[in-house]
Write an enzyme that holds these catalytic residues in place. Structure first.
Site, mmCIF file in Angstrom:
data_model
loop_
_atom_site.group_PDB
_atom_site.id
_atom_site.type_symbol
_atom_site.label_atom_id
_atom_site.label_comp_id
_atom_site.label_asym_id
_atom_site.label_seq_id
_atom_site.Cartn_x
_atom_site.Cartn_y
_atom_site.Cartn_z
ATOM 1 N N GLN A 247 0.814 -1.210 0.000
ATOM 2 C CA GLN A 247 0.000 0.000 0.000
ATOM 3 C C GLN A 247 0.854 1.269 0.000
ATOM 4 O O GLN A 247 0.404 2.326 -0.444
ATOM 5 C CB GLN A 247 -0.970 0.022 1.178
ATOM 6 C CG GLN A 247 -0.365 0.280 2.539
ATOM 7 C CD GLN A 247 -1.407 0.324 3.658
ATOM 8 O OE1 GLN A 247 -2.531 -0.167 3.514
ATOM 9 N NE2 GLN A 247 -1.055 0.908 4.789
ATOM 10 N N ASP B 58 0.775 -14.030 -6.074
ATOM 11 C CA ASP B 58 0.301 -13.242 -4.939
ATOM 12 C C ASP B 58 -1.024 -13.798 -4.415
ATOM 13 O O ASP B 58 -2.002 -13.906 -5.154
ATOM 14 C CB ASP B 58 0.106 -11.792 -5.374
ATOM 15 C CG ASP B 58 0.175 -10.824 -4.208
ATOM 16 O OD1 ASP B 58 -0.347 -11.166 -3.130
ATOM 17 O OD2 ASP B 58 0.750 -9.732 -4.371
#
Length: 309
Positions: free
Chosen positions: A118, A235
């Site tokens: 993030q 992922d």
């Protein structure tokens, strides 16, 4: 005698030039010509964790001796920095970081930026909103640039707040208080409710120019020399993983995804991705492995030596 004197003088000059070349070469190798590097950590991490960004900072400093590395910390200590990654409004965080960078004289001539998870979309917001000091290259490692729709866990080690956050997002990601108080809600992108996302997302929909066109955002992002997007092929943390390359779920469902170049964001060139791509300044890198799982050798050769300057 004059000829001998002239030869000796020329020899001395050549030797001096050779010494200067050697010194300059050593400076380049040692990293003293590398611009400062700013890093921003991901969710559940902190600026200085010795097994994550603390270790990365040492790797960078070993690779480029003398380089200035700033690892973003928001709060008085590591605990506050970690908590703020969950509970401090992303817009407030970006504003704080813009102030930190503007007040750091070592960054005045520009810097490279590396965002982890993030932290990558947050650094992109810095580039779009705060062009001074100038960001030169932005490396996004597993950033969620089109947001996420799912939060299976918060990485390794899993954080105690993960289940709490997951439950809130699944129920009320766009409630006003959730948007204000929960960082992950601010880049939650519900493909089943695209209009609600565009109207109520207080961070991601804004920096992606999805409500109204902010030409300044586009102009500022285009000032980057390169935007490097790293996707982790295996992922299991980020859903969908295509968001790491600005892809996302097609509207109305959560199975089929569109790619970067199929996205409205790219086609309409809302933030400059299409232009950067055409100019060869948008770099897409894929690496096998789970979220933020990469070797030191890969990081040094592909990222540090590949794109920083």
């Amino acid at each position: 005698m004059f000829v001998l004197f002239l030869k000796a003088t020329v020899t001395r000059i050549l030797n001096m030039l050779l010494i200067l070349v050697i010194v300059a070469s050593c400076n380049i190798v040692s990293g003293t010509t590398i611009k400062p590097i700013v890093m921003w950590h991901g969710m559940g991490d902190s600026c200085c964790n010795p097994i994550s960004l603390g270790r990365i900072k040492l790797i960078i400093e070993d690779t480029f001796p003398g380089v200035y590395v700033k690892s973003i910390k928001i709060g008085a200590n590591i605990i506050e920095d970690t908590e703020n990654g969950f509970f401090l409004n992303a817009n407030v965080q970006v504003e704080e970081v813009c102030s930190q960078l503007a007040n750091d004289s070592k960054l005045a001539d520009g810097y490279n930026a590396i965002g982890f998870s993030q932290g990558a979309q947050f650094l992109r917001a810095v580039a779009q909103r705060c062009p001074s000091p100038p960001m030169i290259n932005l490396v996004s490692l597993g950033g969620q640039h089109q947001g996420v729709y799912g939060l299976p866990n918060c990485g390794y080690p899993a954080h105690k707040w993960c289940d709490y956050i997951r439950k809130i997002l699944n129920v009320g990601a766009y409630w006003s208080w959730v948007q204000r108080e929960l960082v992950q809600a601010e880049y939650w992108h519900d493909p089943l409710n695209e209009e609600e996302y565009r109207q109520r997302s207080i961070f991601l929909a804004d920096i992606n120019n999805e409500r109204q066109l902010n030409e300044t955002y586009r102009t500022n992002l285009l000032k980057l020399k390169n935007l490097i997007l790293v996707r982790f092929n295996n992922d299991t943390i980020v859903e969908p993983r295509e968001t790491e390359w600005f892809g996302f779920y097609r509207p109305g469902q959560a199975k089929e995804v569109y790619s970067l170049r199929e996205s409205p964001l790219y086609i309409e060139d809302r933030i400059g991705l299409k232009q950067m791509d055409k100019e060869g300044r948008l770099k897409l890198i894929a690496i096998d492995g789970n979220h933020l799982q990469f070797s030191e050798e890969w990081f040094v050769s592909t990222i540090l030596h590949g794109f920083l300057e």
